[in-house]
Design a protein around this motif. Structure first.
Motif, mmCIF file in Angstrom:
data_model
loop_
_atom_site.group_PDB
_atom_site.id
_atom_site.type_symbol
_atom_site.label_atom_id
_atom_site.label_comp_id
_atom_site.label_asym_id
_atom_site.label_seq_id
_atom_site.Cartn_x
_atom_site.Cartn_y
_atom_site.Cartn_z
ATOM 1 N N SER A 1 -20.474 71.267 -62.692
ATOM 2 C CA SER A 1 -21.096 70.686 -63.880
ATOM 3 C C SER A 1 -22.562 71.071 -64.013
ATOM 4 N N TYR A 2 -23.142 70.630 -65.149
ATOM 5 C CA TYR A 2 -24.580 70.706 -65.376
ATOM 6 C C TYR A 2 -25.235 69.336 -65.221
ATOM 7 N N GLY A 3 -24.506 68.386 -64.691
ATOM 8 C CA GLY A 3 -25.034 67.046 -64.436
ATOM 9 C C GLY A 3 -23.901 66.135 -64.036
ATOM 10 N N GLU A 4 -24.116 65.325 -62.998
ATOM 11 C CA GLU A 4 -23.090 64.440 -62.478
ATOM 12 C C GLU A 4 -23.488 62.994 -62.784
ATOM 13 N N ILE A 5 -22.531 62.194 -63.166
ATOM 14 C CA ILE A 5 -22.791 60.813 -63.560
ATOM 15 C C ILE A 5 -22.058 59.892 -62.593
ATOM 16 N N CYS A 6 -22.826 59.025 -61.948
ATOM 17 C CA CYS A 6 -22.244 58.185 -60.904
ATOM 18 C C CYS A 6 -23.254 57.110 -60.533
ATOM 19 N N ALA A 7 -22.771 56.036 -59.901
ATOM 20 C CA ALA A 7 -23.674 55.019 -59.380
ATOM 21 C C ALA A 7 -24.577 55.634 -58.318
ATOM 22 N N SER A 8 -25.814 55.156 -58.231
ATOM 23 C CA SER A 8 -26.793 55.675 -57.286
ATOM 24 C C SER A 8 -26.733 54.901 -55.983
ATOM 25 N N GLU A 9 -26.730 55.630 -54.875
ATOM 26 C CA GLU A 9 -26.707 54.998 -53.559
ATOM 27 C C GLU A 9 -27.928 54.119 -53.335
ATOM 28 N N PHE A 10 -29.086 54.528 -53.834
ATOM 29 C CA PHE A 10 -30.329 53.817 -53.562
ATOM 30 C C PHE A 10 -30.594 52.719 -54.584
ATOM 31 N N ILE A 11 -30.129 52.918 -55.820
ATOM 32 C CA ILE A 11 -30.500 52.007 -56.900
ATOM 33 C C ILE A 11 -29.337 51.097 -57.286
ATOM 34 N N GLY A 12 -28.126 51.600 -57.236
ATOM 35 C CA GLY A 12 -26.960 50.772 -57.484
ATOM 36 C C GLY A 12 -26.323 50.981 -58.837
ATOM 37 N N ASP A 13 -27.121 51.057 -59.906
ATOM 38 C CA ASP A 13 -26.514 51.241 -61.219
ATOM 39 C C ASP A 13 -26.234 52.723 -61.451
ATOM 40 N N CYS A 14 -25.540 53.011 -62.542
ATOM 41 C CA CYS A 14 -25.134 54.378 -62.824
ATOM 42 C C CYS A 14 -26.327 55.206 -63.286
ATOM 43 N N ARG A 15 -26.421 56.421 -62.795
ATOM 44 C CA ARG A 15 -27.489 57.344 -63.171
ATOM 45 C C ARG A 15 -26.920 58.752 -63.362
ATOM 46 N N LEU A 16 -27.715 59.577 -64.051
ATOM 47 C CA LEU A 16 -27.440 61.004 -64.075
ATOM 48 C C LEU A 16 -27.988 61.608 -62.789
ATOM 49 N N HIS A 17 -27.148 62.364 -62.110
ATOM 50 C CA HIS A 17 -27.561 63.086 -60.913
ATOM 51 C C HIS A 17 -27.491 64.579 -61.185
ATOM 52 N N ASN A 18 -28.150 65.324 -60.362
ATOM 53 C CA ASN A 18 -27.985 66.775 -60.315
ATOM 54 C C ASN A 18 -27.832 67.185 -58.863
ATOM 55 N N GLN A 19 -27.136 68.279 -58.654
ATOM 56 C CA GLN A 19 -26.994 68.878 -57.327
ATOM 57 C C GLN A 19 -26.251 67.997 -56.330
ATOM 58 N N THR A 20 -25.399 67.106 -56.819
ATOM 59 C CA THR A 20 -24.627 66.253 -55.920
ATOM 60 C C THR A 20 -23.135 66.572 -56.010
ATOM 61 N N MET A 21 -22.408 66.124 -55.006
ATOM 62 C CA MET A 21 -20.967 66.011 -55.081
ATOM 63 C C MET A 21 -20.667 64.547 -55.389
ATOM 64 N N THR A 22 -20.043 64.281 -56.528
ATOM 65 C CA THR A 22 -19.669 62.908 -56.869
ATOM 66 C C THR A 22 -18.153 62.803 -56.910
ATOM 67 N N ILE A 23 -17.651 61.664 -56.486
ATOM 68 C CA ILE A 23 -16.207 61.434 -56.404
ATOM 69 C C ILE A 23 -15.891 60.111 -57.102
ATOM 70 N N THR A 24 -14.917 60.144 -58.002
ATOM 71 C CA THR A 24 -14.349 58.922 -58.567
ATOM 72 C C THR A 24 -12.919 58.819 -58.041
ATOM 73 N N TRP A 25 -12.657 57.754 -57.311
ATOM 74 C CA TRP A 25 -11.343 57.543 -56.701
ATOM 75 C C TRP A 25 -10.636 56.441 -57.471
ATOM 76 N N LEU A 26 -9.427 56.734 -57.957
ATOM 77 C CA LEU A 26 -8.733 55.847 -58.883
ATOM 78 C C LEU A 26 -7.292 55.657 -58.450
ATOM 79 N N THR A 27 -6.845 54.404 -58.407
ATOM 80 C CA THR A 27 -5.444 54.115 -58.132
ATOM 81 C C THR A 27 -5.096 52.760 -58.725
ATOM 82 N N GLU A 28 -3.809 52.395 -58.640
ATOM 83 C CA GLU A 28 -3.354 51.079 -59.061
ATOM 84 C C GLU A 28 -2.840 50.306 -57.843
ATOM 85 N N THR A 29 -3.092 49.010 -57.828
ATOM 86 C CA THR A 29 -2.625 48.167 -56.737
ATOM 87 C C THR A 29 -1.279 47.559 -57.093
#
Length: 381
Positions: free
Chosen positions: A353-381
């Protein structure tokens, strides 16, 4: 939850490419691939014919992830059929970079709030302020709804990118998918692996995501001085040397900003997201080994969920094109590290990508990141 993954290589869509979707009748179809697949209406028409009731979403990239490998010049299609959850799609047109916050707010306002657990968002990768998009989206979403996704790419050209939504593909479109239902389990993780170098530089003039001055000097002059011979290849070489935003104490914030463009006349740098005037930045660099280790660390954070859950799962990986450039022929290794940590039960898809969107480890809320590997893990219980 059931998943089906298709991987198409070569030019164009072969006849019957999506026949496998018909019998499945998916609720959500995610597509990531080379920009050529998203030009025109053929991709959307074929997907809609094969899965008329599915929410459609995806984008072009600088490489697509399918079958635990990184591919170029291909199309990765992943279909999801939920047991109890629902997916709803919406989109809006981005009129200009200055419209980024308002466009994000429009997206959020279009998604019903009742039962909303998570939002996947895909934006154009050029002529956009990614951090403003995220802030606008969150301004109209319920507080409990989390957000992840990324900005489209065009193989590092930074000329024209595409997103795909329910109404087709376009170069000026933002797409969001709302995921609903108590049965959903969604988790996010991100990690960079970049190392700062040089002194902290104060941002003395900046307008949103356009950086004009560092320590009272033209930002482009400072940046070129650090890059040396690499400066000849700007803006592409800027992917190898991003900035880290520092907190007031000048400690790491976990937020990295990539250079998307330069203006020689103004002496400015256009970044993928906002930087605060009066704040501090440091240049960063990395190595293949550090980036692979960081991707593994991102996956290890999710391992208690992935290894403790026997049901099918989807792992959406959004990694930065800058990481791909650093790793070169070894780029597959970061995806392999993620798959190894998550386990073989997860179906893996995504894009560079040209920008990754994910919660921030340091801040907690969602932010735009660059140069990261972001993972969204999704399933049903």
């Amino acid at each position: 939850m059931k998943t089906l993954q298709l991987h198409l290589s070569g030019a164009g869509l072969p006849a019957g490419a999506f026949d496998g979707l018909r019998a499945m009748a998916p609720d959500l179809v995610l597509c990531f691939g080379d920009p050529a697949f998203f030009k025109g209406s053929s991709l959307h028409a074929a997907l809609r014919a094969a899965s008329p009731d599915a929410a459609l979403a995806g984008c072009s990239g600088a490489g697509e992830i399918a079958q635990a490998q990184v591919h170029d010049g291909s199309l990765a299609v992943t279909a999801i059929k939920f047991d109890r959850a629902q997916a709803r799609g919406t989109c809006t047109t981005l009129s200009a970079m200055a419209d980024s916050f308002a466009a994000g707010a429009r997206l959020g306002a279009k998604l019903p709030g009742d039962g909303l657990r998570h939002v996947l968002v895909f934006g154009t990768g050029v002529n956009i302020n990614g951090s403003a998009l995220v802030e606008g989206l969150q301004s109209t979403l319920p507080a409990a709804a989390r957000v992840s996704g990324g900005l489209a790419g065009d193989n590092g050209a930074f000329i024209e990118t595409f997103t795909l939504g329910d109404h087709g593909s376009a170069s000026d479109q933002l797409v969001a998918i709302g995921l609903y239902g108590d049965a959903l389990t969604v988790a996010n993780s991100s990690f960079g692996g970049w190392v700062p170098f040089g002194p902290a530089r104060r941002v003395t003039r900046c307008e949103h995501n356009v950086l004009y001055e560092l320590d009272g000097e033209r930002a482009l002059n400072v940046y070129k001085r650090y890059l040396g011979d690499y400066a000849r290849d700007l803006p592409a070489s800027g992917l190898l040397f991003p900035f880290e935003l520092l907190r007031d104490s000048r400690h790491s914030s976990g937020i990295i900003r990539t250079i998307l463009g330069v203006d020689d006349e103004a002496g400015s740098l256009t970044l993928a997201g906002d930087v605060p005037e009066g704040g501090y930045l440091k240049l960063m660099h990395s190595s293949t080994e550090r980036l692979i280790d960081a991707a593994e660390q991102a996956a290890l954070k999710l391992q208690p969920l992935s290894r403790g859950h026997a049901r099918p799962a989807l792992a959406l990986l959004v990694s930065c094109v800058g990481r791909k450039l650093v790793m070169g022929d070894r780029v597959d290794e970061e995806v392999e590290a993620v798959v190894s940590a998550l386990g073989a039960d997860a179906v893996v898809t995504g894009f560079y990508s040209y920008g990754e969107i994910c919660a921030s480890e340091f801040i907690g809320d969602c932010r735009l990141h660059n140069q990261t590997m972001t993972i969204t893990w999704l399933t049903e219980t």
